[in-house]
Scaffold this motif. Structure first.
Motif, PDB file in Angstrom:
ATOM      1  N   ASP A  80     145.813  47.966  51.196  1.00 28.27           N
ATOM      2  CA  ASP A  80     145.327  49.135  50.457  1.00 28.27           C
ATOM      3  C   ASP A  80     144.612  50.125  51.375  1.00 28.27           C
ATOM      4  OD1 ASP A  80     143.234  47.235  50.659  1.00 28.27           O
ATOM      5  OD2 ASP A  80     142.271  47.938  48.827  1.00 28.27           O
ATOM      6  N   TRP A  81     143.966  49.634  52.419  1.00 27.84           N
ATOM      7  CA  TRP A  81     143.330  50.535  53.401  1.00 27.84           C
ATOM      8  C   TRP A  81     144.402  51.266  54.210  1.00 27.84           C
ATOM      9  CZ3 TRP A  81     138.288  48.657  56.094  1.00 27.84           C
ATOM     10  CH2 TRP A  81     137.369  48.223  55.127  1.00 27.84           C
ATOM     11  N   CYS A  82     145.493  50.572  54.542  1.00 24.03           N
ATOM     12  CA  CYS A  82     146.597  51.228  55.263  1.00 24.03           C
ATOM     13  C   CYS A  82     147.186  52.354  54.418  1.00 24.03           C
ATOM     14  CB  CYS A  82     147.688  50.224  55.623  1.00 24.03           C
ATOM     15  SG  CYS A  82     147.223  49.031  56.888  1.00 24.03           S
ATOM     16  N   VAL A  83     147.348  52.100  53.123  1.00 24.03           N
ATOM     17  CA  VAL A  83     147.874  53.116  52.215  1.00 24.03           C
ATOM     18  C   VAL A  83     146.919  54.305  52.163  1.00 24.03           C
ATOM     19  CG1 VAL A  83     148.462  53.628  49.804  1.00 24.03           C
ATOM     20  CG2 VAL A  83     149.208  51.474  50.849  1.00 24.03           C
ATOM     21  N   ALA A  84     145.622  54.040  51.965  1.00 25.69           N
ATOM     22  CA  ALA A  84     144.639  55.128  51.890  1.00 25.69           C
ATOM     23  C   ALA A  84     144.534  55.887  53.211  1.00 25.69           C
ATOM     24  CB  ALA A  84     143.270  54.554  51.501  1.00 25.69           C
ATOM     25  N   ASP A  85     144.575  55.159  54.304  1.00 24.46           N
ATOM     26  CA  ASP A  85     144.487  55.780  55.628  1.00 24.46           C
ATOM     27  C   ASP A  85     145.646  56.746  55.860  1.00 24.46           C
ATOM     28  OD1 ASP A  85     143.639  56.283  58.244  1.00 24.46           O
ATOM     29  OD2 ASP A  85     144.617  54.504  59.047  1.00 24.46           O
ATOM     30  N   THR A  86     146.856  56.302  55.560  1.00 23.26           N
ATOM     31  CA  THR A  86     148.014  57.168  55.779  1.00 23.26           C
ATOM     32  C   THR A  86     148.053  58.307  54.767  1.00 23.26           C
ATOM     33  OG1 THR A  86     149.436  55.671  54.510  1.00 23.26           O
ATOM     34  CG2 THR A  86     149.403  55.389  56.904  1.00 23.26           C
ATOM     35  N   GLN A  87     147.599  58.047  53.546  1.00 19.64           N
ATOM     36  CA  GLN A  87     147.535  59.114  52.544  1.00 19.64           C
ATOM     37  C   GLN A  87     146.584  60.209  53.020  1.00 19.64           C
ATOM     38  OE1 GLN A  87     145.720  58.090  48.748  1.00 19.64           O
ATOM     39  NE2 GLN A  87     146.969  59.597  47.665  1.00 19.64           N
TER      40      GLN A  87
END
Length: 163
Positions: free
Chosen positions: A119-126
């Motif tokens: 979920d952090w990877c998703v938020a980071d890339t978003q």
């Protein structure tokens, strides 16, 4: 490449299109945007443009920063044309390939640092994509003399409460 969806009052219904390259709107519509969007004489359309994560990659699905920036700048130019014609635009984007690259970095660095949760990877890339979209739209608007500033909103969605 993922589909580009343009939803609004264009032809009275949602249209799903599959782009061959990142020359997004003009080539997909196969016409001059100024003719298409000014023919409604003063009617402001609200248009949702959804860029799939693959539309924000470079040749051979490259997620190199320079390639993502180039793809976003090309899309922003087309989106700015819609805004310059008097339309309201909401832009949404995917980030699948970018999350995949972040997870690959997790694997490579696992012996040295703790992995970043999905979920952090998703938020980071978003957030990163929002940042480059913001910069590209700002520049494209300024180039056209538009007195408007783009806004970025980071969101989250519950995909499966049991996972």
């Amino acid at each position: 490449m993922e589909a580009l969806a343009i939803v609004g009052y264009l032809c009275g219904a949602g249209v799903t299109l599959r782009p061959v390259c990142c020359a997004l709107l003009k080539s997909l519509l196969s016409c001059d945007l100024s003719l298409t969007f000014t023919s409604f004489k003063g009617i402001c359309m609200r248009i949702l443009v959804a860029l799939g994560g693959n539309a924000i990659t470079g040749p051979n699905d490259s997620v190199e920063p320079k390639d993502q920036i180039a793809a976003v700048e090309e899309a922003a130019s087309q989106i700015a044309d819609l805004v310059a014609a008097g339309n309201e635009v909401v832009l949404s984007h995917g980030n699948g390939p970018q999350v995949g690259a972040a997870l690959k970095r997790n694997e490579i660095a696992a012996a040295e640092v703790a992995p970043t949760p999905l979920d952090w990877c998703v938020a980071d890339t978003q957030g990163a994509l929002g940042y480059i979209l913001l910069n590209a739209l700002h520049d494209a608007f300024a180039k056209r003399g538009l007195d408007t500033e783009p806004t970025v909103l980071v969101t989250r969605a519950l995909v499966d409460k049991n996972s």
